[in-house]
Design an enzyme around this catalytic site. Structure first.
Site, short mmCIF file in Angstrom:
data_model
loop_
_atom_site.label_atom_id
_atom_site.label_comp_id
_atom_site.label_asym_id
_atom_site.label_seq_id
_atom_site.Cartn_x
_atom_site.Cartn_y
_atom_site.Cartn_z
N ASP A 1 0.82 -1.21 0.00
CA ASP A 1 0.00 0.00 0.00
C ASP A 1 0.85 1.26 0.00
O ASP A 1 1.87 1.35 0.70
CB ASP A 1 -0.90 -0.01 1.24
CG ASP A 1 -2.01 1.02 1.18
OD1 ASP A 1 -2.56 1.24 0.08
OD2 ASP A 1 -2.33 1.60 2.23
N HIS A 2 0.42 2.24 -0.79
CA HIS A 2 1.05 3.57 -0.83
C HIS A 2 2.56 3.51 -1.03
O HIS A 2 3.33 4.16 -0.31
CB HIS A 2 0.71 4.37 0.43
CG HIS A 2 -0.61 5.07 0.35
ND1 HIS A 2 -0.87 6.12 -0.51
CD2 HIS A 2 -1.75 4.84 1.03
CE1 HIS A 2 -2.12 6.51 -0.35
NE2 HIS A 2 -2.69 5.75 0.57
N HIS B 1 -6.83 10.55 5.46
CA HIS B 1 -6.11 9.51 6.17
C HIS B 1 -5.97 9.84 7.66
O HIS B 1 -5.93 11.00 8.05
CB HIS B 1 -4.71 9.32 5.58
CG HIS B 1 -4.70 8.68 4.23
ND1 HIS B 1 -4.73 9.39 3.08
CD2 HIS B 1 -4.69 7.37 3.87
CE1 HIS B 1 -4.71 8.55 2.04
NE2 HIS B 1 -4.70 7.33 2.50
N GLY C 1 -8.65 6.36 3.46
CA GLY C 1 -9.09 7.17 4.59
C GLY C 1 -10.45 6.79 5.13
O GLY C 1 -11.16 7.62 5.70
#
Length: 280
Positions: free
Chosen positions: A83-84, A177, A206
């Site tokens: 993720d991210h 987030h 988020g």
């Protein structure tokens, strides 16, 4: 069972108008809770390891190995997702470690560069059979990078998918987030417009700031993958804090981590039911 490919899971959920829970793990006990919660719900799971979690541990391999072992032993399909990730080399490492899904986050780059690097990531990952999520527009509140109140334009989103070939798209619709309260104001009309314009599943980041009813309505409007981390961390930590306060003499970590893990698992099960349309 082998790690699951998220694409058929998300496609099926999108067709039936339900959501798929995507939950982050930082600790082994988190991963255990996520799998237990998904198994209790009888639903697929997307288990996420963020680039921030990798920095915390100092490397990806140990946590990834533990998460993969749990995922492959699960009785439900489990996707292992990075993720991210802003570091393309980390994406390559995750693919080499067997991840079936990655999110490349090029939101700090200018638009042209974001598209170009995302295309490169997609080409590399697709050649390895790995799905790619990416982001156009800004999701509020992440490390000062994303502007609160940002919104994704449906036409821009459709062009981004066409330009890059991504398999799913994270969009900005009012969430932020790391929210500690569940009072985000989500633009449901924008979700519907994005779902109509974009040919791939939409991802809500988020989501910890979104209450149950709005989560269910967001899924009905067109969200498919729903990322939740902070809310589950709070559930875990609240139990640890209460256990330590109730018995100042406790020293064995298992005495306070185990009930926290159980509480997190129960909340995962409950959230999966919310996302499936069965509010509990």
């Amino acid at each position: 069972m082998p790690l699951a490919d998220p694409r058929p899971i998300l496609a099926a959920a999108r067709t039936r108008g339900s959501g798929v829970g995507a939950f982050n793990t930082t600790l082994l006990e988190h991963a255990e809770a996520l799998v237990a919660g998904a198994e209790a719900a009888g639903a697929p799971l997307i288990m996420q390891i963020s680039e921030n979690a990798v920095r915390y541990h100092g490397s990806l391999r140990p946590l990834a190995a533990a998460a993969r072992a749990l995922a492959e032993a699960a009785t439900v399909p489990v996707v292992l997702h990075l993720d991210h990730a802003e570091d393309v080399e980390l994406v390559r490492e995750a693919v080499g470690l067997g991840f079936t899904s990655v999110m490349y986050d090029g939101s700090t780059l200018d638009d042209q560069r974001n598209r170009a690097v995302t295309r490169e990531v997609v080409a590399f990952c697709h050649a390895a059979g790995v799905a790619v999520e990416a982001e156009l527009g800004e999701v509020g509140g992440k490390d000062g990078v994303h502007a609160p109140g940002a919104r994704t334009d449906p036409a821009d989103a459709a062009r981004f998918v066409a330009d890059t070939g991504v398999d799913s798209l994270a969009v900005a619709v009012g969430t932020s987030h790391a929210m500690a309260t569940r009072d985000a104001v989500v633009d449901l009309d924008l979700i519907a417009a994005l779902a109509a314009a974009v040919p791939v599943p939409l991802v809500l980041h988020g989501s910890s700031g979104v209450d149950d009813d709005t989560l269910a309505r967001a899924v009905t409007a067109g969200m498919t993958k729903v990322n939740i981390a902070t809310h589950l961390n709070r559930c875990f930590t609240d139990v640890v804090r209460a256990r330590l306060e109730s018995d100042p003499k406790v020293m064995d970590a298992r005495k306070y981590v185990a009930p926290a893990r159980d509480a997190m698992a129960a909340e995962v099960t409950r959230l999966i039911h919310v996302l499936s349309g069965a509010l509990v």
